[in-house]
Design a protein around this motif. Structure first.
Motif, mmCIF file in Angstrom:
data_model
loop_
_atom_site.group_PDB
_atom_site.id
_atom_site.type_symbol
_atom_site.label_atom_id
_atom_site.label_comp_id
_atom_site.label_asym_id
_atom_site.label_seq_id
_atom_site.Cartn_x
_atom_site.Cartn_y
_atom_site.Cartn_z
ATOM 1 N N LYS A 155 -11.792 -6.889 -2.926
ATOM 2 C CA LYS A 155 -11.764 -7.155 -1.480
ATOM 3 C C LYS A 155 -10.339 -7.515 -1.038
ATOM 4 C CE LYS A 155 -14.027 -9.837 2.062
ATOM 5 N NZ LYS A 155 -14.200 -11.268 2.314
ATOM 6 N N ALA A 156 -9.679 -8.356 -1.802
ATOM 7 C CA ALA A 156 -8.339 -8.800 -1.405
ATOM 8 C C ALA A 156 -7.274 -8.504 -2.457
ATOM 9 C CB ALA A 156 -8.378 -10.296 -1.094
ATOM 10 N N GLN A 157 -7.620 -7.747 -3.486
ATOM 11 C CA GLN A 157 -6.582 -7.342 -4.448
ATOM 12 C C GLN A 157 -6.823 -5.899 -4.863
ATOM 13 O OE1 GLN A 157 -6.378 -8.721 -8.487
ATOM 14 N NE2 GLN A 157 -8.572 -9.097 -8.626
ATOM 15 N N PRO A 158 -5.739 -5.157 -5.123
ATOM 16 C CA PRO A 158 -5.909 -3.748 -5.486
ATOM 17 C C PRO A 158 -6.636 -3.586 -6.813
ATOM 18 C CG PRO A 158 -3.575 -4.293 -5.110
ATOM 19 C CD PRO A 158 -4.330 -5.578 -5.110
ATOM 20 N N LYS A 159 -7.517 -2.583 -6.854
ATOM 21 C CA LYS A 159 -8.209 -2.264 -8.116
ATOM 22 C C LYS A 159 -7.193 -2.017 -9.231
ATOM 23 C CE LYS A 159 -9.762 2.045 -8.440
ATOM 24 N NZ LYS A 159 -10.652 3.204 -8.287
ATOM 25 N N GLU A 160 -6.084 -1.370 -8.871
ATOM 26 C CA GLU A 160 -5.077 -0.986 -9.868
ATOM 27 C C GLU A 160 -4.387 -2.194 -10.493
ATOM 28 O OE1 GLU A 160 -5.281 0.113 -6.726
ATOM 29 O OE2 GLU A 160 -5.956 2.184 -7.002
ATOM 30 N N MET A 161 -4.583 -3.394 -9.896
ATOM 31 C CA MET A 161 -3.989 -4.610 -10.459
ATOM 32 C C MET A 161 -4.971 -5.382 -11.327
ATOM 33 S SD MET A 161 -0.815 -4.829 -9.840
ATOM 34 C CE MET A 161 -0.517 -6.554 -10.235
ATOM 35 N N LEU A 162 -6.185 -4.889 -11.491
ATOM 36 C CA LEU A 162 -7.129 -5.585 -12.383
ATOM 37 C C LEU A 162 -6.570 -5.531 -13.800
ATOM 38 C CD1 LEU A 162 -10.543 -4.127 -11.122
ATOM 39 C CD2 LEU A 162 -9.603 -6.390 -10.651
ATOM 40 N N PRO A 163 -6.535 -6.662 -14.503
ATOM 41 C CA PRO A 163 -5.923 -6.625 -15.838
ATOM 42 C C PRO A 163 -6.899 -6.255 -16.950
ATOM 43 C CG PRO A 163 -6.317 -8.899 -15.193
ATOM 44 C CD PRO A 163 -6.871 -8.037 -14.089
ATOM 45 N N LYS A 195 9.003 13.989 -12.121
ATOM 46 C CA LYS A 195 8.359 13.030 -11.214
ATOM 47 C C LYS A 195 6.843 12.974 -11.438
ATOM 48 C CE LYS A 195 11.726 14.131 -7.621
ATOM 49 N NZ LYS A 195 11.934 14.702 -6.281
ATOM 50 N N ALA A 196 6.277 11.800 -11.148
ATOM 51 C CA ALA A 196 4.812 11.662 -11.198
ATOM 52 C C ALA A 196 4.340 10.959 -9.940
ATOM 53 C CB ALA A 196 4.398 10.863 -12.426
ATOM 54 N N VAL A 197 3.227 11.423 -9.414
ATOM 55 C CA VAL A 197 2.598 10.779 -8.252
ATOM 56 C C VAL A 197 1.463 9.895 -8.763
ATOM 57 C CG1 VAL A 197 1.292 11.196 -6.130
ATOM 58 C CG2 VAL A 197 3.202 12.703 -6.727
ATOM 59 N N LEU A 198 1.460 8.648 -8.311
ATOM 60 C CA LEU A 198 0.368 7.723 -8.661
ATOM 61 C C LEU A 198 -0.358 7.318 -7.382
ATOM 62 C CD1 LEU A 198 2.930 6.749 -10.756
ATOM 63 C CD2 LEU A 198 0.983 5.486 -11.613
ATOM 64 N N PRO A 199 -1.495 7.938 -7.102
ATOM 65 C CA PRO A 199 -2.225 7.556 -5.890
ATOM 66 C C PRO A 199 -2.931 6.220 -6.143
ATOM 67 C CG PRO A 199 -2.910 9.718 -6.738
ATOM 68 C CD PRO A 199 -2.155 9.026 -7.821
ATOM 69 N N VAL A 200 -2.599 5.221 -5.340
ATOM 70 C CA VAL A 200 -3.200 3.893 -5.529
ATOM 71 C C VAL A 200 -3.705 3.345 -4.194
ATOM 72 C CG1 VAL A 200 -1.893 3.295 -7.620
ATOM 73 C CG2 VAL A 200 -0.903 2.789 -5.393
ATOM 74 N N ALA A 201 -4.065 4.262 -3.283
ATOM 75 C CA ALA A 201 -4.440 3.813 -1.935
ATOM 76 C C ALA A 201 -5.950 3.729 -1.722
ATOM 77 C CB ALA A 201 -3.821 4.750 -0.900
ATOM 78 N N GLY A 202 -6.730 4.003 -2.758
ATOM 79 C CA GLY A 202 -8.193 3.992 -2.599
ATOM 80 C C GLY A 202 -8.730 2.589 -2.375
ATOM 81 N N LEU A 203 -9.983 2.517 -1.934
ATOM 82 C CA LEU A 203 -10.561 1.217 -1.565
ATOM 83 C C LEU A 203 -11.201 0.485 -2.751
ATOM 84 C CD1 LEU A 203 -12.176 2.212 1.849
ATOM 85 C CD2 LEU A 203 -9.977 1.081 1.440
ATOM 86 N N GLY A 204 -11.436 1.187 -3.836
ATOM 87 C CA GLY A 204 -11.998 0.541 -5.029
ATOM 88 C C GLY A 204 -13.360 -0.081 -4.782
ATOM 89 N N THR A 205 -14.216 0.625 -4.063
ATOM 90 C CA THR A 205 -15.512 0.034 -3.674
ATOM 91 C C THR A 205 -16.416 -0.262 -4.870
ATOM 92 O OG1 THR A 205 -16.324 2.256 -3.283
ATOM 93 C CG2 THR A 205 -15.569 1.047 -1.359
ATOM 94 N N ARG A 206 -16.240 0.486 -5.965
ATOM 95 C CA ARG A 206 -17.108 0.232 -7.130
ATOM 96 C C ARG A 206 -16.811 -1.104 -7.775
ATOM 97 N NH1 ARG A 206 -15.807 5.240 -10.570
ATOM 98 N NH2 ARG A 206 -13.966 5.166 -9.246
ATOM 99 N N PHE A 207 -15.701 -1.706 -7.392
ATOM 100 C CA PHE A 207 -15.322 -2.977 -8.002
ATOM 101 C C PHE A 207 -15.366 -4.143 -7.027
ATOM 102 C CE2 PHE A 207 -13.863 -2.026 -12.346
ATOM 103 C CZ PHE A 207 -14.184 -3.245 -12.912
ATOM 104 N N LEU A 208 -16.049 -3.952 -5.908
ATOM 105 C CA LEU A 208 -16.211 -5.076 -4.981
ATOM 106 C C LEU A 208 -17.124 -6.111 -5.614
ATOM 107 C CD1 LEU A 208 -16.573 -3.149 -1.605
ATOM 108 C CD2 LEU A 208 -14.804 -4.835 -2.164
ATOM 109 N N PRO A 209 -16.971 -7.409 -5.373
ATOM 110 C CA PRO A 209 -16.011 -7.999 -4.439
ATOM 111 C C PRO A 209 -14.611 -8.230 -5.029
ATOM 112 C CG PRO A 209 -17.445 -9.691 -5.301
ATOM 113 C CD PRO A 209 -17.931 -8.404 -5.893
ATOM 114 N N ALA A 210 -14.386 -7.897 -6.330
ATOM 115 C CA ALA A 210 -13.068 -8.188 -6.915
ATOM 116 C C ALA A 210 -11.938 -7.518 -6.142
ATOM 117 C CB ALA A 210 -13.028 -7.727 -8.378
#
Ligand code: UTP
Length: 292
Positions: free
Chosen positions: A22-30, A5-20
């Protein structure tokens, strides 16, 4: 014991990438055409991990949707004869088995891992931070699983960073382990500190976003107080674990991009695009033509 098993923490706020973010997860940036989190899941799949446990939070539904099947889209691609895209879309949802748990508040990486305790159970597991994209001949998680299979202890991935950068990382104090099979890449940790002042850092060996952990870490996370940045830090819990059992550090083979940071994200984009068979040549030509 085998790592399944692997744990993938993806609950952070991604503040270094604001405003991108703001309404989408950092982990979804392509990066080129794949979200960061897909690179991480592909690494798990090719390492032989069978289950990914996502620790998500509010506003992260797009991650779950991305790895779900999408019958309408698949039907449309089939209808238009876009078989290659159809295969790509289908394969995303069958890389590994996936399960989701919520971190109600982003109280830090250590806290996010603790939230996955019940789903992990009493077995060793991997942790992958998807904003670290790693290009490696052997997937980084696989390299670390190989170390775990030899030593049976927790292993953290490390890389050398410049002195001025140590304050952005967990930094270890460590002794090299002579193991000719691992060609000078293995260390035994003697101490570690989260985000030290460069003048007081014990080394320039920085912990990056790949870990193999024994379940004993949960017992430490429960009683770890908030540390740097007011967050429950994984490094602090590992420091406590170190009093009870050995922890190893592995200088992984490959190149890591810190895609949670704007400059690192751009570097990942450029270098990965250059390596792509479908884009590399045209993109190289474009870059060479830039007047800089
Ligand atoms: P980061 O510190 O890089 O992510 O955490 P962040 O907090 O989202 O980003 P910034 O610093 O504000 O820009 C590393 C990973 O741990 C997850 C993040 O989602 C990221 O993938 N994380 C962090 C959690 O899941 N929960 C937390 O409370 C903190």
């Amino acid at each position: 014991m085998e790592i399944r098993k692997a744990v993938l923490p993806v609950a952070g706020l991604g503040t270094r990438f604001l405003p991108a973010t703001k309404a989408q997860p950092k982990e979804m940036l392509p990066v080129v055409d794949k979200p960061l989190v897909q690179y991480a899941v592909e690494e798990l799949s090719s390492s032989g991990i069978s289950m990914a446990i996502f620790v998500t939070g509010r506003g992260k539904d797009a991650i779950e949707d991305h790895f779900d099947s999408s019958p309408e889209l698949e039907q449309m691609l089939k209808g238009h004869g876009k078989e290659q895209l159809l295969d790509q879309v289908r394969s995303v949802s069958s890389l590994v088995q996936m399960t989701y748990v919520r971190q109600k508040r982003p109280l830090g990486l250590g806290h996010a891992i603790l939230v996955a305790r019940e789903l992990v159970g009493p077995e060793p597991f991997a942790v992958v931070l998807s904003d670290d994209v790693i290009d490696a001949p052997v997937p980084c998680v696989r390299q670390m699983m190989d170390v775990f299979e030899r030593y049976g202890r927790s292993v953290v991935a490390i890389q050398q960073v410049s002195r001025s950068a140590v304050s952005s990382y967990g930094i270890i104090k460590a002794e090299p382990v002579p193991d000719h099979n691992l060609s000078g890449r293995l260390y035994r940790i003697t101490d570690m500190v989260e985000k030290p002042d460069p003048r007081r850092a014990p080394s320039n060996l920085a912990i990056i976003g790949r870990y193999i952990l024994t379940p004993a870490v949960f017992g430490e996370l429960v009683s770890t107080p908030r540390g740097a940045g007011g967050e429950i830090q994984l490094t602090d819990a590992l420091r406590r674990l170190l009093m009870k059992e050995p922890i190893y550090a592995y200088l992984f083979e490959g190149k890591r991009y810190d895609a949670g940071d704007k400059l690192g994200f751009l570097q990942a984009t450029v270098e990965i695009a250059l390596k792509r068979p479908d884009l590399g040549a045209a993109f190289r030509k474009y870059l060479k033509g830039l007047k800089m």
